[in-house]
Design a protein around this motif. Structure first.
Motif, PDB file in Angstrom:
ATOM      1  N   VAL A 183       0.836  -1.198   0.000  1.00 22.91           N
ATOM      2  CA  VAL A 183       0.000   0.000   0.000  1.00 22.91           C
ATOM      3  C   VAL A 183       0.872   1.250   0.000  1.00 22.91           C
ATOM      4  N   VAL A 184       1.902   1.259   0.839  1.00 20.98           N
ATOM      5  CA  VAL A 184       2.806   2.419   0.922  1.00 20.98           C
ATOM      6  C   VAL A 184       3.583   2.578  -0.383  1.00 20.98           C
ATOM      7  N   PHE A 185       3.998   1.477  -0.968  1.00 18.23           N
ATOM      8  CA  PHE A 185       4.757   1.523  -2.222  1.00 18.23           C
ATOM      9  C   PHE A 185       3.963   2.194  -3.328  1.00 18.23           C
ATOM     10  N   PHE A 186       2.656   1.953  -3.341  1.00 19.24           N
ATOM     11  CA  PHE A 186       1.804   2.551  -4.378  1.00 19.24           C
ATOM     12  C   PHE A 186       1.199   3.881  -3.936  1.00 19.24           C
ATOM     13  N   GLY A 187       1.728   4.451  -2.836  1.00 21.99           N
ATOM     14  CA  GLY A 187       1.340   5.792  -2.424  1.00 21.99           C
ATOM     15  C   GLY A 187       0.138   5.870  -1.506  1.00 21.99           C
ATOM     16  N   GLY A 188      -0.310   4.759  -0.955  1.00 25.15           N
ATOM     17  CA  GLY A 188      -1.462   4.761  -0.063  1.00 25.15           C
ATOM     18  C   GLY A 188      -1.065   4.888   1.391  1.00 25.15           C
ATOM     19  N   GLU A 189      -2.056   4.905   2.258  1.00 24.80           N
ATOM     20  CA  GLU A 189      -1.834   4.987   3.695  1.00 24.80           C
ATOM     21  C   GLU A 189      -1.975   3.602   4.320  1.00 24.80           C
ATOM     22  N   PRO A 190      -1.027   3.198   5.173  1.00 23.43           N
ATOM     23  CA  PRO A 190      -1.134   1.886   5.822  1.00 23.43           C
ATOM     24  C   PRO A 190      -2.364   1.806   6.723  1.00 23.43           C
ATOM     25  N   GLN A 191      -2.903   0.630   6.857  1.00 23.88           N
ATOM     26  CA  GLN A 191      -4.130   0.425   7.619  1.00 23.88           C
ATOM     27  C   GLN A 191      -3.934  -0.657   8.686  1.00 23.88           C
ATOM     28  N   THR A 192      -4.703  -0.540   9.761  1.00 19.88           N
ATOM     29  CA  THR A 192      -4.785  -1.631  10.741  1.00 19.88           C
ATOM     30  C   THR A 192      -5.893  -2.559  10.255  1.00 19.88           C
ATOM     31  N   TRP A 193      -5.532  -3.450   9.378  1.00 23.18           N
ATOM     32  CA  TRP A 193      -6.507  -4.252   8.639  1.00 23.18           C
ATOM     33  C   TRP A 193      -7.427  -5.056   9.551  1.00 23.18           C
TER      34      TRP A 193
END
Length: 336
Positions: A183-193
């Motif tokens: 997610v971070v690699f593609f520019g997103g925000e990490p989540q507590t899934w």
């Protein structure tokens, strides 16, 4: 090393004990009912009696163990369901009244139903697709081995692996969880899934689908190989394409096996416990019936009555599916 040695000694003693029982019980039976000497009429009678008793020498211990470990817990659970927290005070139907007025129970039941809809269907579907595809490639057996490998991992072990995939780090730390790293690699925000309502249940289901797809693949692959080649060849000559052959020729012929695989996984899903406990400890709306039973019976001082009622609910849900599964498997065997 000490634990390994203990396990090894236990295995050796177990095998030696079984061998001693096998030879010892047969020796005593032959001594009590001799079949090598005596009058022909007596020898025939002894042979008939010995042949009647001999199978039970091996079935007997298993039947006794099954009776003790299956029937006794059922009867004890029924008894405890009419008693209070300590299992000593008779409370009648109070536990059943609590069950059907408990929001916690309905949440667990709803989650279990969600698992029942998704996991058996997904595992059976992926198993069927993979079984069909791997039979068409030269490295299919290698692929099958890799896909079947998760079956050798315990549910807790698989949960530990997937915890690293769903891992979340705060405070700007590097994300070591595979999913958040992507997610971070593609520019997103990490989540507590695992804390996202509803979706966290699906993230847990992925683990069981990952494990059970290998089981479904092996059984369905064997069923696909049992389809006569003449049927496939006739369909090809009639101009059927690959999808038509798969959907209209292959699937109908193994439908009974598909149903058995689906119901077998369904029974497992009804009892799911380890994954939820190891991943979320039944928090954030992920509670299922088995975890609720465990929580009531052993956590917070324990309430044996309420825990027993939930155990009976699980049993009532499992038995009809199990009976149907056994009957269907017997029909499949008789048909062949």
């Amino acid at each position: 090393m000490g634990q390994l040695a203990t396990a090894l000694v236990t295995m050796i003693l177990g095998v030696m004990g079984c061998a001693a029982y096998f030879y010892g019980s047969n020796f005593l039976l032959d001594k009590i009912f001799p079949t090598k000497s005596g009058a022909a009429k007596e020898v025939a009678r002894n042979l008939r009696v010995a042949n009647t008793i001999r199978p039970w020498l091996f079935l007997g211990p298993a039947v006794l163990l099954l009776t003790f470990y299956l029937f006794y817990p059922v009867l004890e659970s029924i008894r405890l369901s009419f008693y209070g927290r300590s299992g000593e005070e008779f409370v009648g139907l109070s536990n059943y009244k609590w069950l059907f007025s408990s929001d916690e129970f309905y949440e667990s039941f709803r989650n279990n139903m969600l698992w029942l809809i998704v996991v058996p269907t997904a595992a059976t579907f992926f198993g069927l697709i993979i079984a069909t595809m791997t039979d068409r490639i030269w490295w299919g057996n290698i692929a099958k081995s890799l896909i079947f490998m998760p079956m050798a991992i315990s549910f807790v072990g698989a949960s530990v692996i997937w915890k690293f995939i769903y891992d979340f780090r705060t405070g700007g730390e590097d994300q070591i969880g595979l999913l958040n790293a992507l997610v971070v690699f593609f520019g997103g925000e990490p989540q507590t899934w695992l804390t996202i309502p509803i979706w966290n249940n699906f993230f847990l289901m992925v683990i069981l689908v990952w494990i059970q797809t290998g089981f479904a693949m092996v059984i369905l692959s064997a069923a696909l190989r049992g389809i006569p080649d003449e049927t496939i060849e006739a369909a090809v000559l009639d101009g059927a394409n690959g999808f038509q052959i798969f959907y209209k020729i292959m699937v109908p012929q193994i439908w009974g096996t598909i149903a058995v695989v689906w119901t077998t996984i369904t029974i497992l899903v009804l009892k799911v416990f380890d994954i939820v406990l190891a991943m979320t400890n039944a928090q954030w709306g992920t509670q299922v019936l088995a975890n609720q039973m465990f929580s009531w019976m052993f956590n917070g001082g324990g309430d044996f009555g309420r825990g027993a009622v939930i155990a009976l609910v699980i049993m009532v849900l499992v038995i009809p599916i199990m009976v149907w599964n056994i009957r269907r498997a017997n029909e499949e065997m008789e048909g062949r």
